[in-house]
Design a protein around this motif. Structure first.
Motif, short mmCIF file in Angstrom:
data_model
loop_
_atom_site.label_atom_id
_atom_site.label_comp_id
_atom_site.label_asym_id
_atom_site.label_seq_id
_atom_site.Cartn_x
_atom_site.Cartn_y
_atom_site.Cartn_z
N LYS A 1 -0.31 2.62 13.51
CA LYS A 1 0.64 3.44 12.57
C LYS A 1 -0.22 4.33 11.73
N HIS A 2 -0.20 3.31 10.99
CA HIS A 2 -0.99 2.51 9.80
C HIS A 2 -2.29 2.72 9.51
N SER A 3 -3.37 2.82 9.96
CA SER A 3 -4.71 2.43 10.07
C SER A 3 -5.24 2.00 8.36
N GLN B 1 0.74 -0.99 -0.05
CA GLN B 1 -0.01 -0.23 0.08
C GLN B 1 1.15 1.28 -0.22
N PHE B 2 1.98 1.30 -0.02
CA PHE B 2 3.04 2.18 0.47
C PHE B 2 4.21 2.44 -0.78
N ALA B 3 3.86 3.79 -1.17
CA ALA B 3 5.15 4.28 -2.06
C ALA B 3 6.19 4.00 -1.46
N GLU B 4 6.41 3.94 -0.49
CA GLU B 4 7.64 4.15 0.37
C GLU B 4 7.87 3.62 1.40
N THR B 5 8.02 2.12 2.05
CA THR B 5 7.88 1.38 3.07
C THR B 5 7.83 2.46 4.82
N PRO B 6 6.76 2.19 5.34
CA PRO B 6 7.40 3.10 6.92
C PRO B 6 8.33 1.72 6.80
N LYS B 7 9.08 3.27 8.13
CA LYS B 7 9.81 2.50 9.50
C LYS B 7 9.11 1.59 10.51
N ALA B 8 7.75 1.57 10.31
CA ALA B 8 7.61 0.91 11.98
C ALA B 8 7.45 -0.35 10.62
N TYR B 9 7.15 -0.87 9.49
CA TYR B 9 7.08 -1.98 8.96
C TYR B 9 8.16 -3.03 8.90
N SER C 1 4.98 -4.15 18.26
CA SER C 1 4.15 -5.31 17.72
C SER C 1 3.01 -5.31 16.58
N LYS C 2 2.87 -5.91 16.05
CA LYS C 2 1.69 -6.06 15.07
C LYS C 2 0.37 -4.92 15.10
#
Length: 530
Positions: free
Chosen positions: A89-91, A65-73, A82-83
């Motif tokens: 953070k990215h609901s 879903q992200f153009a740039e993978t977020p740090k949280a991943y 945690s999951k």
């Protein structure tokens, strides 16, 4: 590898992935970009029934879903969050992933009741631009599965529902009427019969007629110059820069009106052409940190493993000497390895999160992620002490002879207590993967014991980790497999290699883009090979 360059497409194809597993097919299709950076294939829905595979599938949908993978991943992969924290953070992106994935048992009435209106909405919103992909479960078609079934008292192929799960694929194909489909299955499908009827003949006829007429879909061979008949649809992964010898039947169909619009004949249709060089086990596994196996049914620990490994190598060396001179070099190296392990001041761990490069530049560009802080799913399994000597012998034999030993080449002192060991039916019961060749087919059986997937480095004396199997399957290093380790192995073994799926998606897009150009009355674009 044949590569095509695509002009910006006038439409995006909404793609439905059935029997998706962890998502190998969808990953390959979703990775493709046109000249404008757009995504020709939008994954509209992926369906899988097994909970751990579904968890992996949904997480990867979230990733896309992200153009740039977020740090949280990355923090989640490293175990820092945690999951639930990742989702919070990215609901919005998680909600999109939930809408794109469904955990359903296809072929049941309950699944159909939920799925039918969803498929209808996808079809209505796609403006005649849908794609259907997927691979119905293959156990009933595989040669190993059929041999196992023959041993079951009262087994009746006609009553085995797994033979007919493809019918659910056909049902959805009829309902969706996509511009094209891709269906993957094992090579054993070509020889499977039920009540004397060839399953591949029936499946092909049903696929072609899914548009309401006998030839409403045209089956297009994926590989050039591969003979006639159904063998035209076998794809051998090792010929297309996949570091694994995986042979599968992949049926690609184009709706007849689209195929005619593209102005192609059977002889003119684009096809994949084998690459002259083969990727190997070393292409993706060489350079990874050394790991040791664990010990099952006995206390585990570095020093315990050291004692067990030294004993295993000594026993294998002694057995090799007892079997005569032809194994003299193997025996010598086994003795050398036992001394190396015995004198080691620092023993390798059972797991590693160290991110390592990939030797092969082409595969490295696909597998590696420079932002990845840890390498996930890279932990060894435990082995019985009695099997360590066989692993030591197999990997050292391969070091000397460049191939895995057959059962009748094992020293008598290492023969396991198996009834069928001398029957010839299990000649590869213990099989080492060799550095300088593609691996053998990574299957779900890797979840059982690892005997068919012994690591080529004798000093590690173990089977492959989930991450090593995933690299052979060309899953990117940032592809995280949920579930316990056994479930992770099954997911990897059942999947379509994503990099192969990408090549199939590119081939299909070449045909569709030509039809798109003809529709717009533009001259046909020439193939561009890279």
């Amino acid at each position: 590898m044949t590569q095509w360059k695509f002009e910006q497409m006038s439409q995006q194809f909404k793609t439905v992935d059935l029997f998706a597993g962890p998502g190998g097919l969808a990953e390959g299709f979703a990775s493709i970009r046109d000249a404008g950076g757009g995504k020709p294939y939008q994954i509209a829905l992926s369906v899988e029934k097994e909970p751990s595979a579904f968890a992996t599938l949904r997480l990867r949908s979230f990733f896309r879903q992200f153009a740039e993978t977020p740090k949280a991943y990355y923090d989640y992969l490293a175990g820092y969050v945690s999951k639930d924290e990742l989702i919070s953070k990215h609901s919005a992106e998680w909600q999109a992933a939930c809408e794109e994935t469904a955990m359903l048992e296809l072929g049941t009435a309950e699944a159909a009741d939920w799925l039918n209106p969803v498929l209808d909405r996808i079809g209505e919103s796609a403006a005649d631009g849908t794609i259907l992909i997927g691979g119905p479960p293959c156990q009933a078609y595989s040669l190993v599965g059929r041999a196992r079934n023959r041993g079951k008292v009262g087994y009746d192929p006609a009553s085995d529902h797994r033979h007919f799960l493809y019918e659910e694929y056909i049902r959805i194909l009829k309902r969706l009427q996509p511009v094209a489909f891709v269906m993957e299955n094992v090579k054993g499908m070509l020889s499977a019969r039920v009540d004397g009827e060839s399953m591949i003949d029936k499946i092909v006829d049903d696929l072609k007629a899914a548009g309401g007429k006998p030839d409403s879909y045209v089956l297009v061979p994926l590989v050039a110059d591969q003979g006639s008949g159904h063998v035209r649809h076998i794809i051998r992964s090792e010929n297309f820069q996949i570091p694994q010898a995986r042979h599968r039947v992949i049926l690609m169909g184009i709706r007849a009106d689209i195929f005619r619009r593209a102005g192609m004949s059977d002889e003119e249709t684009p096809a994949l052409r084998p690459h002259p060089a083969r990727s190997t086990v070393a292409s993706v596994l060489a350079g990874m940190p050394q790991l040791r196996s664990g010990l099952s049914k006995s206390p585990d620990g570095a020093e315990s493993w050291q004692r067990a490994a030294v004993k295993a190598f000594k026993n294998a060396a002694s057995a090799s000497r007892d079997d005569g001179g032809w194994l003299a070099e193997v025996a010598k190296r086994l003795s050398d390895h036992s001394r190396q392990i015995a004198s080691a001041e620092e023993l390798p761990p059972r797991s590693s999160t160290v991110v390592t490069p990939v030797r092969d530049n082409f595969l490295g560009a696909w597998l590696c992620d420079e932002r990845l802080p840890v390498l996930p799913n890279h932990e060894t399994r435990a082995h019985m002490e009695g099997d360590l000597a066989r692993y030591a012998f197999a990997s050292t034999f391969a070091e000397v002879f460049g191939r895995s030993p057959k059962a009748d080449e094992y020293p008598r002192g290492l023969a396991p207590n198996h009834r069928n060991w001398d029957s010839g039916k299990f000649a590869d019961r213990f099989r080492v993967q060799t550095w300088d060749a593609p691996s053998t087919t990574v299957t779900s059986h890797i979840s059982k014991d690892g005997h068919y997937f012994i690591h080529p480095d004798p000093l590690q004396c173990r089977s492959l980790t989930v991450r090593e199997a995933a690299r052979l399957q060309t899953f990117p290093d940032n592809y995280y497999f949920e579930g316990n380790r056994t479930q992770q192995y099954v997911q990897v073994g059942n999947a379509v290699p994503p990099l192969l799926a990408r090549q199939i998606g590119e081939l299909l897009l070449q045909i569709l883009s030509q039809a798109d150009q003809r529709k717009a009355r533009k001259p046909a674009r020439q193939l561009s090979f890279g």
